[in-house]
Every structure is written in C-alpha cells, then in structure tokens.
Design an enzyme around this catalytic site. Structure first.
Site: not given
Ligand SMILES: *[C@@H]1O[C@H](CO)[C@@H](O)[C@H](O)[C@H]1NC(C)=O
Ligand SMILES: *[C@@H]1O[C@H](CO)[C@@H](O)[C@H](O)[C@H]1NC(C)=O
Ligand SMILES: *[C@@H]1O[C@H](CO)[C@@H](O)[C@H](O)[C@H]1NC(C)=O
Ligand SMILES: *[C@@H]1O[C@H](CO)[C@@H](O)[C@H](O)[C@H]1NC(C)=O
Length: 370
Positions: A95, A136, A255, A351
């Site tokens: 990212g 990405e 997360y 992730w």
C-alpha cells in the site's frame, strides 16, 4: 486374480490417501509480516499457519529490479525454526509503494524482464517458495492489460526456471481489492485465473474515520444488509466475474479503526462521529485512526470499554466515553472463517501477524478452518 484384486485395492487406497493429502495441502492459513511492525519474526508462532508472507520487497524506479531488507532475507530460515514445513512467499509492493513505478515497469517488455529476473533470483536466493504481487493498484485499462502481460510472462519464466533448476515451481499469488473493480476498471479475471495459484482478497479498509460520511462503520464487514461493500459482496463479485472460489483467500484484519463519537450516548454502528479518536491515544495512528488488535485489547482492559458483537455485519466494536473502535475479535474471525469453509474458499490470510493478541485470533482462525 487375487493378486490383481489386491493390487487394485492398494492402488485405490494409495490414490485416496494422496488425494486427501493434496486436498489438505490446498488450504491456506496465511499471514503477512512486516519488519516495521515492531514484532520480531522470531516471535511468530508459525505452527498456526501454512503460508507466511514477508512484506515488502521494493521495486526500483530506475532499473526495475526488486530489493529486500535483511529481515526478509532471513525470514524463511527464522520462521522455519518453529514450523519446518511453513511455506513462505515474498510480497512485492504494498500500500505504501508508488503505483506508478509498477505501471511503468509493466508497460515495457525490457522492464518486465528485469523485474521478473530479479524477482525469481531474489525469491530463490532467500529460500522463498513463492512471490506475491502487491501492486496497489493497477488504475487504468492499460494497467490492467499490462498486469495480465506481466503475470503471464512471470508464469512462463517461473515454469522455465523450475524445469532448468529441477525445483518445484515458485507459487504466484496476488493481493487484490475486495471486488474486481472497486476503484478501477476490472482486473483481468480470466488471465489471473490462468496464471496465479491463489488470490488474496483484501476485504478490509472499506471505511475509516477519515472517510465521508463521518459515521462509525464496520471497515471489514462480512455482510452489509444496506447494500454497501462487504467481504461477501466482494467474493460474490469475483465469482461472478469468473474467479473460482477455491482459488480465493479471504483477508482478515488484525486491526481496527478508532472513531471519535459526537455523542457518547449514541454508540451503535452508523453513529455520527468526528474523525479519528483522540482521547486515548495508545496505539492509535493519529493520521488514519488504525489500531492493532493487541492495542485494542489493552484499551478495553484499561478503559473498561463496553464490547459488542454484531453478527449481522460480522464485526466487534467497543466504546468508552467518546472513543469507538470497530475491529475483528474471535467472534468475527470465527464467523468469517466459517464463511470461508461454507463458500469453498481456499482459506484466509491476516494483515498482519504482529497485531494479534496472545495468538487468540490466529488460533481461532486455525481451529475454525480445521
Ligand atoms: C504455538 O501454537 C501451537 C498451536 O496452537 C501451540 O500448541 C503452541 O503452544 C504455541 N507455541 C507458542 C510458543 O506459543
Ligand atoms: C537473470 O539474469 C542473469 C543475467 O542475464 C542470468 O544469469 C540469470 O539466470 C537470470 N535469472 C533468472 C531466474 O532468469
Ligand atoms: C447490527 O447493527 C445493525 C445496525 O445498527 C442493526 O440493525 C442490527 O440489528 C444489528 N444486529 C445484531 C445481531 O445486533
Ligand atoms: C493466552 O492464551 C492462553 C490460551 O491459548 C490462555 O490460557 C491465557 O490465559 C492467555 N493469556 C492472556 C494474558 O490472555
């Protein structure tokens, strides 16, 4: 005759056993690790996973070769200490990488060749069993066409290298958006199916405190009855576009995101909010409000926040004062991995592994998939 029958039975048994073995091996219990996570690779309990991704190799904008940090060089040998049969993949891009570097690389035959050569060499020289394309994102129809050319050439080069080295071919995976055309023209689905071993579906970050409208949201909902983007609508869109379910791996976020409520008394999903939570800063990224699961657990412990599981959306959330955090606890993980099983997907990935708390999410995911 008796001998022939016996041989036949033994052959059948052998075939059945082999079939079961290879079926079991096709499941993916994956997770990404990145050196900046302040979670040492030596602390990963690799017995909870089948596949681990080291993130990220970087792509040079000048010679289009990849390079890796020393932590990705030693990653395979490090995680093999706790699980000698772990499959490691080198993830390229991510990212934070500049997508225009990928765009330039993929647009020219010579730069694709340079990328492919350095990718195969780097993976082999550092003990990886595969490479993970994490561009990405390809943003235009030309990018998507070039992405297809790139992965086709990568597949051909990997097949050729396997023949000459006598090793098994490197795996090719890619991390892609939750639908084939989330913020872009459609991915070349048929080309991806032909050239890629499996696809990591990034079914998260649908919402964040910095997004409009400013309301509390399930950033990685499995379902959205109001018709918004969700993990299940994304997977359905990929299947409709022609991607086989058994080549897709569902992303699980370790997360969440912390919103600042406008009114502490209005604390459901969709409650008005005012950007990133500021009250209790520990572990909250001040820019985007993201916060790892382990910090969420400490926040809940220290603040005495109220916790809720919403099984319609498949999200956990907690609130205390003006702080509202949406995340995946074991309830959401269990429901998502059950969905993976029922839908016949290939597995899940997290992730990222360093966000877990006391291995609770990794453990729940692994036992649920079985
Ligand atoms: C790693 O996970 C396995 C499987 O759940 C467990 O048996 C083992 O105790 C764990 N090891 C560590 C060091 O946490
Ligand atoms: C990469 O290029 C070098 C130099 O031409 C060559 O020796 C090497 O075999 C290539 N590696 C692969 C994996 O193709
Ligand atoms: C989940 O939240 C939505 C929106 O507030 C609500 O309509 C729904 O009833 C909730 N589901 C459960 C199981 O609590
Ligand atoms: C960590 O997990 C184990 C079970 O896997 C549990 O027995 C233990 O209480 C947990 N520790 C904490 C601090 O939550």
């Amino acid at each position: 005759m008796a001998t022939q029958t016996l041989t036949l039975i033994m052959l059948l048994l052998l075939t059945t056993t082999t079939f079961h073995l290879s079926t079991a091996q096709t499941k993916v219990k994956g997770a990404y690790w990145f050196p900046e996570s302040e979670f040492p690779a030596t602390s990963i309990n690799a017995t909870l996973f089948t596949h681990l991704f080291c993130a990220f190799a970087t792509l040079s904008p000048t010679n289009f070769q990849i390079s890796i940090s020393s932590s990705c060089s030693s990653f395979t040998s490090t995680v093999r200490k706790s699980n000698p049969s772990i499959i490691t993949l080198l993830s390229i891009g991510g990212g934070s990488a500049n997508p225009s570097t990928f765009s330039s690389m993929a647009s020219q035959s010579s730069s694709r060749a340079s990328f492919i050569n350095s990718t195969i060499s780097t993976a082999r020289n550092n003990g990886y069993s595969g490479v993970d394309m994490d561009w990405e994102y390809p943003a235009t129809t030309t990018d998507m066409k070039n992405f297809c050319t790139l992965i086709s050439e990568l597949r051909a080069a990997i097949t050729k290298e396997a023949q000459s080295s006598g090793k098994s071919a490197l795996l090719i995976t890619a991390a892609v958006s939750a639908t084939p055309n989330l913020n872009s023209p459609s991915y070349p689905v048929s080309c991806i199916n032909t050239n890629i071993d499996f696809l990591n579906i990034m079914a998260y970050d649908f919402y964040a405190p910095t997004y409009t409208p400013k309301v509390t949201s399930a950033h990685a909902a499995l379902n959205d009855p109001s018709g918004g983007i969700s993990g299940s609508s994304g997977i359905t869109a990929w299947i409709t576009a022609g991607m086989p379910a058994n080549k897709m791996v569902l992303g699980l976020p370790f997360y969440g995101y912390a919103w600042q409520l406008n009114d502490p008394a209005n604390h459901g999903l969709g409650a008005p909010a005012n950007g990133v939570a500021t009250a209790t800063g520990v572990g909250i990224d001040a820019d985007d409000g993201s916060i790892s699961f382990n910090y969420i657990k400490s926040f809940i412990g220290s603040s005495g926040a109220t916790t809720v599981y919403n099984s319609t959306y498949v999200v956990n959330y907690c609130y205390s004062g003006k702080t509202w955090i949406g995340y995946d606890d074991v309830d959401a993980v269990s429901a998502k991995v059950s969905y993976v099983k029922n839908k016949g997907l290939k597995g899940y990935f997290a992730w990222s592994v360093g966000g877990d708390y006391n291995w609770s999410l990794s453990q729940k995911a692994s036992t649920t998939l079985g």
